[in-house]
Design a protein around this motif. Sequence first.
Motif, short mmCIF file in Angstrom:
data_model
loop_
_atom_site.label_atom_id
_atom_site.label_comp_id
_atom_site.label_asym_id
_atom_site.label_seq_id
_atom_site.Cartn_x
_atom_site.Cartn_y
_atom_site.Cartn_z
N VAL A 39 -0.52 13.82 -9.16
CA VAL A 39 0.69 14.43 -8.62
C VAL A 39 1.83 14.13 -9.59
O VAL A 39 1.83 13.09 -10.25
N ASP A 40 2.78 15.04 -9.68
CA ASP A 40 3.91 14.86 -10.59
C ASP A 40 5.09 14.15 -9.94
O ASP A 40 5.95 13.61 -10.64
N SER A 41 5.14 14.16 -8.61
CA SER A 41 6.34 13.71 -7.90
C SER A 41 6.33 12.24 -7.53
O SER A 41 7.29 11.75 -6.92
N ALA A 42 5.26 11.51 -7.86
CA ALA A 42 5.20 10.07 -7.61
C ALA A 42 4.18 9.46 -8.58
O ALA A 42 3.26 10.14 -9.02
N GLU A 43 4.38 8.18 -8.90
CA GLU A 43 3.46 7.47 -9.79
C GLU A 43 2.58 6.56 -8.95
O GLU A 43 3.03 5.50 -8.48
N ILE A 44 1.34 6.98 -8.74
CA ILE A 44 0.39 6.25 -7.91
C ILE A 44 -0.89 6.05 -8.73
O ILE A 44 -1.45 7.02 -9.25
N PHE A 45 -1.35 4.80 -8.83
CA PHE A 45 -2.54 4.48 -9.60
C PHE A 45 -3.54 3.77 -8.69
O PHE A 45 -3.15 3.01 -7.79
N ALA A 46 -4.82 4.01 -8.94
CA ALA A 46 -5.88 3.38 -8.17
C ALA A 46 -6.87 2.68 -9.10
O ALA A 46 -7.12 3.15 -10.22
N PHE A 47 -7.41 1.57 -8.62
CA PHE A 47 -8.40 0.79 -9.37
C PHE A 47 -9.53 0.43 -8.42
O PHE A 47 -9.29 -0.19 -7.37
N ALA A 48 -10.75 0.79 -8.74
CA ALA A 48 -11.90 0.43 -7.93
C ALA A 48 -12.32 -1.00 -8.23
O ALA A 48 -12.12 -1.51 -9.35
N ASP A 49 -12.88 -1.68 -7.24
CA ASP A 49 -13.48 -3.01 -7.42
C ASP A 49 -12.53 -4.01 -8.05
O ASP A 49 -12.94 -4.81 -8.91
N TRP A 53 7.76 -1.97 -7.74
CA TRP A 53 6.40 -1.50 -7.54
C TRP A 53 5.76 -2.19 -6.34
O TRP A 53 6.12 -3.32 -6.00
N THR A 54 4.81 -1.48 -5.73
CA THR A 54 3.99 -2.02 -4.65
C THR A 54 2.55 -2.10 -5.12
O THR A 54 2.05 -1.16 -5.75
N ALA A 55 1.88 -3.20 -4.82
CA ALA A 55 0.44 -3.35 -5.08
C ALA A 55 -0.25 -3.67 -3.76
O ALA A 55 0.14 -4.63 -3.07
N MET A 56 -1.24 -2.90 -3.38
CA MET A 56 -1.94 -3.07 -2.10
C MET A 56 -3.44 -3.00 -2.32
O MET A 56 -3.94 -2.06 -2.94
N VAL A 57 -4.17 -4.00 -1.81
CA VAL A 57 -5.62 -4.05 -1.96
C VAL A 57 -6.28 -3.91 -0.59
O VAL A 57 -5.93 -4.63 0.36
N TYR A 58 -7.20 -2.96 -0.48
CA TYR A 58 -8.02 -2.84 0.72
C TYR A 58 -9.10 -3.91 0.68
O TYR A 58 -9.78 -4.08 -0.34
N GLY A 103 -12.08 -3.70 -1.72
CA GLY A 103 -11.84 -4.16 -3.08
C GLY A 103 -10.98 -3.27 -3.93
O GLY A 103 -10.61 -3.65 -5.04
N ALA A 104 -10.64 -2.07 -3.44
CA ALA A 104 -9.85 -1.12 -4.24
C ALA A 104 -8.37 -1.46 -4.18
O ALA A 104 -7.85 -1.88 -3.14
N GLU A 137 -11.97 -2.30 12.14
CA GLU A 137 -10.71 -2.95 11.81
C GLU A 137 -10.37 -2.65 10.35
O GLU A 137 -11.24 -2.29 9.56
N LYS A 138 -9.11 -2.85 10.02
CA LYS A 138 -8.64 -2.62 8.65
C LYS A 138 -7.86 -3.85 8.19
O LYS A 138 -6.96 -4.32 8.89
N TYR A 139 -8.21 -4.35 7.00
CA TYR A 139 -7.51 -5.48 6.41
C TYR A 139 -7.00 -5.07 5.03
O TYR A 139 -7.73 -4.47 4.23
#
Length: 229
Positions: free
Chosen positions: A42-52, A156-161, A185-186, A214-216
Motif C-alpha cells: 500500500v502507498d498510504s502507510a508503511e507496514i512491514f511483516a516478518f515471519a518467524d 514506530w510500533t512493533a507487534m508480535v503475534y 511468531g510473526a 485466545e489471542k496473545y
Amino acid sequence: MSPPPRQEEGHRPTPDRKALRLIGDRVRKRLMQDPGAYRVPVDSAEIFAFADFLDAHECAHLMRMIDEVALPSRITRTADPDFRTSYSGDIDPSDPVVRTLERRLYDLTNIEPTWGESVQGQRYHPGQQFKEHCDWFDTNQEYWKHEAQTGGQRSWTAMVYLNDVEAGGVTAFTRIGVTIPPQAGALLVWNNNGPDGAVNWNTMHAALPVERGEKYVVTKWFRSRRWGA
C-alpha cells in the motif's frame, strides 16, 4: 493508544515532526535492506511483516508472562465500555527472553534503545476486541502535556503475534482495507507517521473480536526521543 481523535480535520501541532521524519528515514532504510522484510503493498502507510521473528519456545514463554500480569486493559479516553475489552500488562524487562526480543527489535529498526517503551503483553478471550484506534498521541488533548515530557510522539510500533488463533482476532488497518490474521511468531512493524513526520491517519487500526480460542501479542512502541520521566 487512543480512540479516533475528535474533529479529525482540525489542526494538530506536530512539535516532534523533524525528529519523526529523521527516524522514519532511518528505519525505512534499514527495513528495506532486510531480506526477511515483506512490505505490505500500500502507498498510504508503511507496514512491514516478518515471519518467524520468534520461535515456539519464546512465544510460549511470553504467553506465560502475560498470564501473570494481565489486567483489564485501560484506554486514554472513551465513553464506549466495549471499546477495548482485552487484558494487558507490562512484562518484566529483566527477563532473558524479553531482553533478547528487545535487542532484536533495536537491531531491526535501528532506533535508539532508550527511545522504546516497556514491552506490553495483550491477551484476548473470545468476544474481546480493540476497536479502531491510533497509536500516535493526539497533541490537542490534555494528556499530551505529559507525553511531551516523557519521550514525545510515538514513531514506530512493533507487534508480535504469539499464537495462531482458531478464528477471528484479525488486525485490521481500517482506513486502507488491510487485514492481517495472527500467525505465531510473526512480527508487524509500522510507521505511525508519514514520510514528512506528520501523524498518519491511515495507520488507524483495530483488533477484531476473537471468535474461537485466545489471542496473545506483545507490543513495543518507540518514541521520537528518550522515553521516561
